[in-house]
Design a protein around this motif. Structure first.
Motif, PDB file in Angstrom:
ATOM      1  N   GLY A   1      -3.649   1.624  -7.187  1.00 32.85           N
ATOM      2  CA  GLY A   1      -2.886   2.832  -6.805  1.00 32.85           C
ATOM      3  C   GLY A   1      -1.787   3.411  -7.643  1.00 32.85           C
ATOM      4  N   LEU A   2      -1.039   3.997  -6.849  1.00 33.36           N
ATOM      5  CA  LEU A   2       0.003   4.770  -7.750  1.00 33.36           C
ATOM      6  C   LEU A   2       1.446   4.619  -6.912  1.00 33.36           C
ATOM      7  CD1 LEU A   2       0.740   7.544  -6.091  1.00 33.36           C
ATOM      8  CD2 LEU A   2      -1.547   8.433  -7.554  1.00 33.36           C
ATOM      9  N   ALA A   3       2.499   4.886  -7.496  1.00 35.29           N
ATOM     10  CA  ALA A   3       3.754   4.767  -7.242  1.00 35.29           C
ATOM     11  C   ALA A   3       4.273   6.357  -7.097  1.00 35.29           C
ATOM     12  CB  ALA A   3       4.743   3.784  -7.866  1.00 35.29           C
ATOM     13  N   ASP A   4       4.880   6.529  -5.799  1.00 32.32           N
ATOM     14  CA  ASP A   4       5.528   8.064  -5.724  1.00 32.32           C
ATOM     15  C   ASP A   4       7.046   8.186  -6.172  1.00 32.32           C
ATOM     16  OD1 ASP A   4       3.209   9.453  -4.639  1.00 32.32           O
ATOM     17  OD2 ASP A   4       3.487   7.866  -2.922  1.00 32.32           O
ATOM     18  N   GLU A   5       7.323   8.872  -7.128  1.00 33.68           N
ATOM     19  CA  GLU A   5       8.755   8.975  -7.665  1.00 33.68           C
ATOM     20  C   GLU A   5       9.335  10.303  -6.935  1.00 33.68           C
ATOM     21  OE1 GLU A   5       8.928   8.857 -11.659  1.00 33.68           O
ATOM     22  OE2 GLU A   5       7.917   6.827 -11.837  1.00 33.68           O
ATOM     23  N   LEU A   6      10.127   9.781  -6.022  1.00 34.57           N
ATOM     24  CA  LEU A   6      10.732  11.355  -5.431  1.00 34.57           C
ATOM     25  C   LEU A   6      12.178  11.767  -5.935  1.00 34.57           C
ATOM     26  CD1 LEU A   6      10.392   9.946  -1.539  1.00 34.57           C
ATOM     27  CD2 LEU A   6       8.903  11.506  -2.797  1.00 34.57           C
ATOM     28  N   PRO A   7      12.404  12.949  -5.737  1.00 34.40           N
ATOM     29  CA  PRO A   7      13.746  13.167  -6.186  1.00 34.40           C
ATOM     30  C   PRO A   7      14.935  12.560  -5.730  1.00 34.40           C
ATOM     31  CG  PRO A   7      12.405  15.259  -5.673  1.00 34.40           C
ATOM     32  CD  PRO A   7      11.546  13.977  -5.015  1.00 34.40           C
ATOM     33  N   ASP A   8      15.993  12.550  -6.400  1.00 33.56           N
ATOM     34  CA  ASP A   8      17.048  11.702  -6.052  1.00 33.56           C
ATOM     35  C   ASP A   8      18.083  12.785  -4.921  1.00 33.56           C
ATOM     36  OD1 ASP A   8      18.900   9.623  -5.698  1.00 33.56           O
ATOM     37  OD2 ASP A   8      20.005  10.178  -7.765  1.00 33.56           O
ATOM     38  N   ILE A   9      17.309  12.773  -3.693  1.00 29.97           N
ATOM     39  CA  ILE A   9      18.136  13.437  -2.871  1.00 29.97           C
ATOM     40  C   ILE A   9      18.500  12.405  -1.708  1.00 29.97           C
ATOM     41  CG2 ILE A   9      17.773  15.357  -1.110  1.00 29.97           C
ATOM     42  CD1 ILE A   9      16.069  16.793  -3.207  1.00 29.97           C
ATOM     43  N   PRO A  10      19.558  12.493  -1.171  1.00 29.58           N
ATOM     44  CA  PRO A  10      20.006  11.661  -0.235  1.00 29.58           C
ATOM     45  C   PRO A  10      19.139  11.886   1.158  1.00 29.58           C
ATOM     46  CG  PRO A  10      22.058  12.256  -1.218  1.00 29.58           C
ATOM     47  CD  PRO A  10      20.749  12.940  -1.752  1.00 29.58           C
ATOM     48  N   GLY A  11      18.653  10.801   1.701  1.00 32.26           N
ATOM     49  CA  GLY A  11      17.940  10.924   2.887  1.00 32.26           C
ATOM     50  C   GLY A  11      16.317  11.211   2.922  1.00 32.26           C
ATOM     51  N   LEU A  12      16.009  11.484   1.620  1.00 33.63           N
ATOM     52  CA  LEU A  12      14.597  11.751   1.511  1.00 33.63           C
ATOM     53  C   LEU A  12      13.672  10.517   1.500  1.00 33.63           C
ATOM     54  CD1 LEU A  12      13.129  14.686   0.415  1.00 33.63           C
ATOM     55  CD2 LEU A  12      13.020  13.690  -1.689  1.00 33.63           C
ATOM     56  N   ARG A  13      13.943   9.610   0.758  1.00 36.06           N
ATOM     57  CA  ARG A  13      12.941   8.329   0.665  1.00 36.06           C
ATOM     58  C   ARG A  13      12.896   7.666   2.080  1.00 36.06           C
ATOM     59  NH1 ARG A  13       8.966   6.422  -1.585  1.00 36.06           N
ATOM     60  NH2 ARG A  13       9.915   6.936  -3.611  1.00 36.06           N
ATOM     61  N   ALA A  14      14.153   7.567   2.991  1.00 36.29           N
ATOM     62  CA  ALA A  14      13.958   6.855   4.105  1.00 36.29           C
ATOM     63  C   ALA A  14      13.138   7.712   5.241  1.00 36.29           C
ATOM     64  CB  ALA A  14      15.390   7.202   4.767  1.00 36.29           C
ATOM     65  N   ARG A  15      12.645   9.088   5.083  1.00 39.24           N
ATOM     66  CA  ARG A  15      11.868   9.764   5.849  1.00 39.24           C
ATOM     67  C   ARG A  15      10.542   9.962   5.324  1.00 39.24           C
ATOM     68  NH1 ARG A  15      13.884   9.083  10.419  1.00 39.24           N
ATOM     69  NH2 ARG A  15      12.397  10.839  11.274  1.00 39.24           N
ATOM     70  N   TRP A  16      10.242   9.262   4.187  1.00 37.17           N
ATOM     71  CA  TRP A  16       8.752   9.400   3.578  1.00 37.17           C
ATOM     72  C   TRP A  16       7.880   9.040   4.297  1.00 37.17           C
ATOM     73  CZ3 TRP A  16       6.705  12.228   0.062  1.00 37.17           C
ATOM     74  CH2 TRP A  16       5.520  11.861  -0.616  1.00 37.17           C
TER      75      TRP A  16
ATOM     76  N   PRO B   1       0.890  -1.290   0.024  1.00 35.94           N
ATOM     77  CA  PRO B   1      -0.051   0.122  -0.092  1.00 35.94           C
ATOM     78  C   PRO B   1       0.640   1.145  -0.097  1.00 35.94           C
ATOM     79  CG  PRO B   1       0.040  -1.027   2.233  1.00 35.94           C
ATOM     80  CD  PRO B   1       0.688  -1.947   1.161  1.00 35.94           C
ATOM     81  N   ARG B   2       0.332   2.287  -0.795  1.00 39.73           N
ATOM     82  CA  ARG B   2       1.154   3.540  -0.761  1.00 39.73           C
ATOM     83  C   ARG B   2       1.321   4.257   0.714  1.00 39.73           C
ATOM     84  NH1 ARG B   2      -1.445   9.014  -3.302  1.00 39.73           N
ATOM     85  NH2 ARG B   2       0.609  10.391  -3.464  1.00 39.73           N
ATOM     86  N   ASN B   3       0.285   4.187   1.283  1.00 40.65           N
ATOM     87  CA  ASN B   3       0.534   4.543   2.509  1.00 40.65           C
ATOM     88  C   ASN B   3       1.112   4.133   3.833  1.00 40.65           C
ATOM     89  OD1 ASN B   3      -1.544   3.004   2.978  1.00 40.65           O
ATOM     90  ND2 ASN B   3      -3.164   4.598   3.615  1.00 40.65           N
ATOM     91  N   ALA B   4       1.686   3.059   3.399  1.00 37.59           N
ATOM     92  CA  ALA B   4       2.114   1.874   4.442  1.00 37.59           C
ATOM     93  C   ALA B   4       3.079   2.753   5.553  1.00 37.59           C
ATOM     94  CB  ALA B   4       2.945   0.644   3.971  1.00 37.59           C
ATOM     95  N   PRO B   5       4.161   3.665   4.935  1.00 37.06           N
ATOM     96  CA  PRO B   5       5.002   4.395   5.965  1.00 37.06           C
ATOM     97  C   PRO B   5       4.298   5.276   6.875  1.00 37.06           C
ATOM     98  CG  PRO B   5       5.721   4.678   3.544  1.00 37.06           C
ATOM     99  CD  PRO B   5       4.299   4.181   3.492  1.00 37.06           C
ATOM    100  N   ALA B   6       3.111   5.836   6.582  1.00 36.07           N
ATOM    101  CA  ALA B   6       2.578   6.782   7.509  1.00 36.07           C
ATOM    102  C   ALA B   6       1.977   5.831   8.833  1.00 36.07           C
ATOM    103  CB  ALA B   6       1.263   7.356   6.831  1.00 36.07           C
ATOM    104  N   SER B   7       1.820   6.658   9.927  1.00 36.85           N
ATOM    105  CA  SER B   7       1.602   6.195  11.206  1.00 36.85           C
ATOM    106  C   SER B   7      -0.094   6.311  11.318  1.00 36.85           C
ATOM    107  CB  SER B   7       1.976   7.305  12.347  1.00 36.85           C
ATOM    108  OG  SER B   7       1.660   8.490  12.288  1.00 36.85           O
ATOM    109  N   GLY B   8      -0.698   6.901  10.689  1.00 39.32           N
ATOM    110  CA  GLY B   8      -2.081   7.099  10.703  1.00 39.32           C
ATOM    111  C   GLY B   8      -2.869   7.845   9.455  1.00 39.32           C
TER     112      GLY B   8
END
Length: 325
Positions: free
Chosen positions: A114-129, A42-49
Motif C-alpha cells: 500500500g501507501l502512506a498519506d502525507e498530510l499538510p502540517d496543519i494542526p488538527g488535520l491528522r487527528a480527524r483523518w 492498514p491505510r484505511n484503519a481510521p475509517a468506520s467502514g
C-alpha cells in the motif's frame, strides 16, 4: 502454531490488505505454499467502514481484513505478523529479511504494502483523518452529503477534488492556501458556486469531538462539517531498492511501476494495490491482487514445465540404445 513462519515458500506476499490477501487467496487455492507477512498498519484503519464494495459496503476495515485472513488460512495459506526491511536475490528466488531478524525464502514475491498519506502540517488535520477529514468522494462523499465541506488546496488535483465534492453538497468552500488558480480553474469554481478563500489556513477546529471548521490566519473560523484534502501518497516499498526496483514520481506522490498484470521489471516480483495504483479503492486493489496471484501461479507453472521437459529429455537421452536384430 499454524502461522509460524517456515523457511521456504512458493510465494511470499508482503502486505496483508485487500490486494495482498486476495493475491494470497488465489495462490492458496492454486495449491501454492504462500505466506502473507503483514505489518498491521492498514491505510484505511481510521475509517468506520469500507464503501463502494459490492455486497460488503460499510464493512469495518478490521472486520474485512479478519475475514480475508480466515479465508486465506482455510486454503492452507499463512498470515504472519511482521515487517519486511529488505529483500535480496538468492539464486533463482528471493530472501526477505524481517525487522526482527527472521528470514524467509520464496520463489516469487508479491508486494502489496500500500501507501502512506502525507498530510499538510496543519494542526488538527491528522487527528480527524478518516473521520471528517477526507480525501475520496467515492469513499466518503455519501456520508457527508448536504453538509458544509471545505477543500484544502495541496496541489494539482485539488480543484478537481473540489469539483467532485460539489456533486455531494451545494456548500463547498475552496481554501487556496496561497496556491494560485489558473483563469480556467477560477471560472470552473465560480460556475459551480464554490467560494474561494485565499487566506492562510492556521488550523482545523474541533468541538465536542466533531470538526467545527477551518481557522484562518487572522483567527476567523469558517464553519465546516467536513474537510477534504488530497495528501501526497508515497509507496511503502523502500525495501525493494536492493533489487533495483525504485519508485516512480507522480504529481500525486510515488508508486512502483508495473504492467497491467502487476509484473515489474524485476523477474519474479509483482506489485498490486495502492503500491502501484495510487487511486485504487478496496475493490480495485483486491481485483489487482487476484490478477497478480493468478499470473504468479502461471509463471511458476511455466517454470516447472520447462524443468520437467528438460528432465524428460535428459532421461530419454541417457537411456541405453538397444541394437536391433
Amino acid at each position: 502454531m499454524a502461522d509460524r513462519l517456515k523457511n521456504d515458500y512458493d510465494v511470499v506476499v508482503v502486505g496483508g490488505g485487500a490486494a495482498g490477501l486476495n493475491g494470497a487467496l488465489m495462490l492458496a487455492r492454486a495449491r501454492r505454499s504462500v505466506v502473507v507477512i503483514d505489518a498491521g498498519t492498514p491505510r484505511n484503519a481510521p475509517a468506520s467502514g469500507v464503501h463502494g464494495l459490492l455486497a460488503l459496503d460499510g464493512t469495518p476495515p478490521a472486520e474485512l481484513l479478519e475475514r480475508g485472513r480466515a479465508e486465506v488460512r482455510s486454503y492452507g495459506g499463512q498470515v504472519v505478523s511482521g515487517s519486511v526491511d529488505a529483500v535480496v536475490r538468492d539464486d533463482d528466488g528471493f530472501v526477505a529479511e524481517l525487522a526482527d531478524g527472521r528470514r524467509v525464502r520464496a520463489r516469487r514475491l508479491l508486494v502489496a504494502t500500500g501507501l502512506a498519506d502525507e498530510l499538510p502540517d496543519i494542526p488538527g488535520l491528522r487527528a480527524r483523518w478518516g473521520r471528517d477529514v477526507l480525501h475520496c468522494p467515492y469513499c466518503h462523499g455519501w456520508e457527508v452529503r448536504d453538509q458544509a465541506i471545505g477543500v484544502l488546496a495541496t496541489g494539482p488535483v485539488s480543484v478537481h477534488q473540489a469539483l467532485l465534492f460539489r456533486q455531494w453538497s451545494d456548500d463547498v468552500v475552496y481554501f487556496s492556501r496561497g496556491i494560485p488558480l489558473t483563469e480556467e480553474q477560477a471560472e470552473q469554481l465560480a460556475a459551480r458556486d464554490i467560494r474561494v478563500v485565499d487566506d492562510e489556513v492556521a488550523a482545523v477546529e474541533v468541538a465536542d469531538d466533531r470538526l467545527a471548521g477551518v481557522r484562518l490566519g487572522d483567527g476567523t473560523v469558517v464553519g465546516r462539517d467536513a474537510v477534504a484534502v488530497s495528501p501526497r501518497m508515497t509507496t511503502r516499498a523502500g525495501f525493494l531498492a536492493a533489487l533495483g526496483l525504485l519508485s516512480t514520481d507522480h504529481p500525486m506522490g510515488e508508486y512502483i511501476s508495473t504492467d497491467e498484470t502487476g509484473r515489474t521489471d524485476v523477474p519474479g516480483v509483482w506489485v498490486a494495490g495502492n503500491a502501484t495504483d495510487l487511486v485504487a479503492q478496496v475493490g480495485g486493489a483486491a481485483a489487482a491482487g487476484a490478477m497478480a496471484g493468478g499470473q504468479i501461479n502461471a509463471d511458476l507453472v511455466a517454470e516447472e514445465t520447462r524443468v520437467a521437459v528438460r528432465a524428460r529429455r535428459e532421461s530419454r537421452s541417457a537411456e541405453p540404445v538397444v541394437a536391433s536384430r
